[in-house]
Design a protein around this motif. Sequence first.
Motif, PDB file in Angstrom:
ATOM      1  N   HIS A   3       6.293  38.683 -13.770  1.00 51.36           N
ATOM      2  CA  HIS A   3       6.087  39.962 -13.100  1.00 51.36           C
ATOM      3  C   HIS A   3       4.687  39.976 -12.492  1.00 51.36           C
ATOM      4  CE1 HIS A   3       9.604  42.438 -14.528  1.00 51.36           C
ATOM      5  NE2 HIS A   3       9.713  41.346 -15.255  1.00 51.36           N
ATOM      6  N   VAL A   4       4.607  40.442 -11.258  1.00 49.10           N
ATOM      7  CA  VAL A   4       3.329  40.553 -10.553  1.00 49.10           C
ATOM      8  C   VAL A   4       3.079  42.029 -10.305  1.00 49.10           C
ATOM      9  CG1 VAL A   4       2.086  40.024  -8.433  1.00 49.10           C
ATOM     10  CG2 VAL A   4       3.549  38.282  -9.484  1.00 49.10           C
ATOM     11  N   LEU A   5       2.005  42.543 -10.872  1.00 58.71           N
ATOM     12  CA  LEU A   5       1.645  43.947 -10.687  1.00 58.71           C
ATOM     13  C   LEU A   5       0.783  44.088  -9.433  1.00 58.71           C
ATOM     14  CD1 LEU A   5       0.809  45.429 -14.205  1.00 58.71           C
ATOM     15  CD2 LEU A   5       2.709  46.028 -12.697  1.00 58.71           C
ATOM     16  N   LEU A   6       1.197  44.993  -8.559  1.00 55.81           N
ATOM     17  CA  LEU A   6       0.458  45.221  -7.325  1.00 55.81           C
ATOM     18  C   LEU A   6      -0.428  46.444  -7.490  1.00 55.81           C
ATOM     19  CD1 LEU A   6       3.295  44.640  -4.684  1.00 55.81           C
ATOM     20  CD2 LEU A   6       1.734  42.975  -5.712  1.00 55.81           C
ATOM     21  N   ASP A   7      -1.742  46.228  -7.399  1.00 52.24           N
ATOM     22  CA  ASP A   7      -2.687  47.341  -7.481  1.00 52.24           C
ATOM     23  C   ASP A   7      -3.677  47.351  -6.329  1.00 52.24           C
ATOM     24  OD1 ASP A   7      -4.395  45.249  -8.062  1.00 52.24           O
ATOM     25  OD2 ASP A   7      -4.733  45.818 -10.151  1.00 52.24           O
ATOM     26  N   GLY A   8      -3.498  46.410  -5.384  1.00 55.96           N
ATOM     27  CA  GLY A   8      -4.387  46.351  -4.231  1.00 55.96           C
ATOM     28  C   GLY A   8      -5.700  45.651  -4.476  1.00 55.96           C
ATOM     29  N   ASP A   9      -5.916  45.158  -5.687  1.00 52.50           N
ATOM     30  CA  ASP A   9      -7.215  44.574  -6.027  1.00 52.50           C
ATOM     31  C   ASP A   9      -7.142  43.206  -6.682  1.00 52.50           C
ATOM     32  OD1 ASP A   9      -8.821  46.810  -5.163  1.00 52.50           O
ATOM     33  OD2 ASP A   9      -8.146  47.880  -6.954  1.00 52.50           O
ATOM     34  N   THR A  10      -6.052  42.889  -7.374  1.00 51.88           N
ATOM     35  CA  THR A  10      -6.068  41.720  -8.252  1.00 51.88           C
ATOM     36  C   THR A  10      -5.009  40.674  -7.917  1.00 51.88           C
ATOM     37  OG1 THR A  10      -4.633  42.843  -9.855  1.00 51.88           O
ATOM     38  CG2 THR A  10      -7.026  43.093 -10.155  1.00 51.88           C
ATOM     39  N   LEU A  11      -4.329  40.796  -6.814  1.00 60.26           N
ATOM     40  CA  LEU A  11      -3.306  39.818  -6.448  1.00 60.26           C
ATOM     41  C   LEU A  11      -3.959  38.460  -6.202  1.00 60.26           C
ATOM     42  CD1 LEU A  11      -0.253  39.447  -5.738  1.00 60.26           C
ATOM     43  CD2 LEU A  11      -0.908  39.865  -3.352  1.00 60.26           C
ATOM     44  N   THR A  12      -3.358  37.397  -6.738  1.00 63.31           N
ATOM     45  CA  THR A  12      -3.874  36.045  -6.538  1.00 63.31           C
ATOM     46  C   THR A  12      -3.002  35.282  -5.551  1.00 63.31           C
ATOM     47  OG1 THR A  12      -2.580  34.991  -8.294  1.00 63.31           O
ATOM     48  CG2 THR A  12      -4.669  36.063  -8.942  1.00 63.31           C
ATOM     49  N   LEU A  13      -3.555  34.213  -5.002  1.00 65.19           N
ATOM     50  CA  LEU A  13      -2.802  33.403  -4.061  1.00 65.19           C
ATOM     51  C   LEU A  13      -1.617  32.735  -4.736  1.00 65.19           C
ATOM     52  CD1 LEU A  13      -5.623  31.734  -1.918  1.00 65.19           C
ATOM     53  CD2 LEU A  13      -4.548  33.978  -1.672  1.00 65.19           C
ATOM     54  N   ASP A  14      -1.767  32.325  -5.974  1.00 71.07           N
ATOM     55  CA  ASP A  14      -0.651  31.712  -6.690  1.00 71.07           C
ATOM     56  C   ASP A  14       0.468  32.724  -6.946  1.00 71.07           C
ATOM     57  OD1 ASP A  14      -1.786  29.187  -6.762  1.00 71.07           O
ATOM     58  OD2 ASP A  14      -2.832  29.560  -8.649  1.00 71.07           O
ATOM     59  N   GLU A  15       0.108  33.983  -7.158  1.00 73.45           N
ATOM     60  CA  GLU A  15       1.134  35.020  -7.305  1.00 73.45           C
ATOM     61  C   GLU A  15       1.868  35.248  -5.991  1.00 73.45           C
ATOM     62  OE1 GLU A  15      -0.658  37.811 -10.912  1.00 73.45           O
ATOM     63  OE2 GLU A  15      -1.312  38.172  -8.844  1.00 73.45           O
ATOM     64  N   VAL A  16       1.146  35.166  -4.885  1.00 78.63           N
ATOM     65  CA  VAL A  16       1.803  35.260  -3.579  1.00 78.63           C
ATOM     66  C   VAL A  16       2.860  34.170  -3.445  1.00 78.63           C
ATOM     67  CG1 VAL A  16       1.478  35.110  -1.071  1.00 78.63           C
ATOM     68  CG2 VAL A  16      -0.210  36.323  -2.474  1.00 78.63           C
ATOM     69  N   LEU A  17       2.500  32.953  -3.827  1.00 76.22           N
ATOM     70  CA  LEU A  17       3.443  31.837  -3.751  1.00 76.22           C
ATOM     71  C   LEU A  17       4.663  32.088  -4.630  1.00 76.22           C
ATOM     72  CD1 LEU A  17       3.951  28.920  -2.688  1.00 76.22           C
ATOM     73  CD2 LEU A  17       2.854  28.108  -4.786  1.00 76.22           C
ATOM     74  N   ALA A  18       4.445  32.581  -5.834  1.00 75.70           N
ATOM     75  CA  ALA A  18       5.550  32.807  -6.769  1.00 75.70           C
ATOM     76  C   ALA A  18       6.526  33.846  -6.229  1.00 75.70           C
ATOM     77  CB  ALA A  18       5.010  33.238  -8.133  1.00 75.70           C
ATOM     78  N   VAL A  19       6.017  34.933  -5.679  1.00 77.22           N
ATOM     79  CA  VAL A  19       6.900  35.959  -5.124  1.00 77.22           C
ATOM     80  C   VAL A  19       7.561  35.457  -3.849  1.00 77.22           C
ATOM     81  CG1 VAL A  19       7.027  38.292  -4.177  1.00 77.22           C
ATOM     82  CG2 VAL A  19       5.599  37.839  -6.182  1.00 77.22           C
ATOM     83  N   ALA A  20       6.823  34.721  -3.039  1.00 77.64           N
ATOM     84  CA  ALA A  20       7.382  34.201  -1.793  1.00 77.64           C
ATOM     85  C   ALA A  20       8.593  33.326  -2.045  1.00 77.64           C
ATOM     86  CB  ALA A  20       6.314  33.421  -1.022  1.00 77.64           C
ATOM     87  N   HIS A  21       8.567  32.575  -3.132  1.00 79.91           N
ATOM     88  CA  HIS A  21       9.681  31.689  -3.467  1.00 79.91           C
ATOM     89  C   HIS A  21      10.626  32.312  -4.492  1.00 79.91           C
ATOM     90  CE1 HIS A  21       8.494  28.087  -1.212  1.00 79.91           C
ATOM     91  NE2 HIS A  21       7.253  28.492  -1.426  1.00 79.91           N
ATOM     92  N   ALA A  22      10.521  33.633  -4.654  1.00 78.79           N
ATOM     93  CA  ALA A  22      11.432  34.398  -5.524  1.00 78.79           C
ATOM     94  C   ALA A  22      11.398  33.909  -6.966  1.00 78.79           C
ATOM     95  CB  ALA A  22      12.859  34.369  -4.973  1.00 78.79           C
ATOM     96  N   ARG A  23      10.226  33.425  -7.400  1.00 75.80           N
ATOM     97  CA  ARG A  23      10.064  33.032  -8.800  1.00 75.80           C
ATOM     98  C   ARG A  23       9.404  34.134  -9.618  1.00 75.80           C
ATOM     99  NH1 ARG A  23       8.198  28.062  -6.375  1.00 75.80           N
ATOM    100  NH2 ARG A  23       6.064  28.607  -6.944  1.00 75.80           N
ATOM    101  N   ALA A  24       9.031  35.218  -8.963  1.00 71.99           N
ATOM    102  CA  ALA A  24       8.370  36.328  -9.654  1.00 71.99           C
ATOM    103  C   ALA A  24       8.794  37.638  -8.993  1.00 71.99           C
ATOM    104  CB  ALA A  24       6.850  36.173  -9.603  1.00 71.99           C
TER     105      ALA A  24
END
Length: 506
Positions: A3-24
């Motif tokens: 799970h990736v929590l979106l708060d506008g401040d703490t998103l990481t590039l690796d989390e972007v990759l995980a969501v982009a590939h539907a792994r998160a």
Amino acid sequence: MEHVLLDGDTLTLDEVLAVAHARARAEIAPEARDRVRRARALVEARLEDGEAHYGINTGFGTLAEVRIDRADLERLQRNLVLSHAAGVGAPLPLEEARALVLLRANVLAKGVSGIREETLDLLVALLERGVVPVVPERGSVGASGDLAPLAHLALVLIGEGEAFLAPPGAAPERLPSREALRRAGLAPVILQPKEGLALVNGTQAMAAVGTLALLRAERLADMADLAGAMTLEGLLGSQRPFAAEIQAARGQLGQVVSAARLRALLEGSEINASHQGPGCHKVQDPYSLRCMPQVHGATRDGLSFCRQVLGREVNAATDNPLVFPDTGEIVSGGNFHGQPVALALDVLGIAASHLAAISERRVEQLVNPSLSGLPPFLAPRHGLNSGFMIAQVTSAALVSENKVLCHPASVDSIPSSAGREDHVSMGMTAALKARQIVENVRTCLAIELLVAAQAIDLRAPLRPAAPVAEAHRRIRAVVPRLEEDRELHRDIEAVCRLVDGGALAV
């Protein structure tokens, strides 16, 4: 699933990759919801004060002085999205479009855009339900950010345009957005004052494409060290230029890292031990071998700079005007200008291109008998067989294409919007170029890995270092040794798949 929590401040590039590939899965943080509500309340309060507020009850760009009647404010936001959806070209790949949706949701969750909570929830629901906007990749000059790409994203929220319905494990289906939403159990929204503008201003398209290109390039920097180590073994090259004291004497961080990796990849090599001592006729290796730490390391340093910029940008408020509930102000500025990202993505393209340029020179060392001491083009029964002759030509073609693509987009500018947007960043152009450069780098490195594997075969029975031997084994599991000429494009594609899948990460 992560799970990736979106708060506008703490998103990481690796989390972007995980969501982009539907792994998160992405979710809005509770504290972000509170900020979104407060910002929206300020926007609605301003609607009652009788004053002109840009993008809320006025036109846009050079039409900012045109006051819009209260009865037309919903239509104003809808018209903004419709008119700005002027993108052309191929749609963004699904993973890039998903990254775009994620980044837009994260910025809105920052709570300075004035969007309604239900509109933000629909944006996140697109990711959850596998609804991926069809976003043409061309049409942004990176001025007020990526207006056209973001407008195509916003179309889906109002039930216009097209979307891919791509639930996990199913083939994507391209549909009218309203139908895709219906099948996913979602309903479009009617945009309220400020919401259309909040959706189309920002740098998220260039940041989405650029982030995925950067992460791929970082993995390829490691792959370049492996490819170079394999070639070094095949050419009986020296490990001495990778000594730690040489790197420390210069102190460049990327160089230190690459040299350490090369030492680890080559430790304990029988091939290397076979040509030590006074019997070795070589004095120095060519630069494409000897200077791998310097060249690969400079790439790492360039990618590090790009990572810093993108790491900030994925959490940056880049729309306009910005809404500040704590002070009660709604302020117009220029955070949507893509110059920081454009410059970083030009650096990404230039830095990554050198991995391919030096790789192609190593391939030339391998296939040229006057340089390698091996059969011409590593071909059995050369003459009858051409071996890897044209594999090197293919690599050269891609390297030369990269040289053209490396001309920086960020030095260009073209006025738009009747002169109001009189300096633009061309950030999306930089992102698309960087993506293609990285793709070419991947293929060049795959070619080197393929050719170096053949050279290692020709050094048998001597064995390379264990990590190199393992990479060689994995290549040979999908591509047999070349015994007579065959269609090399199939071999290249097979090694490309290994690289893309991380199977050669040793």
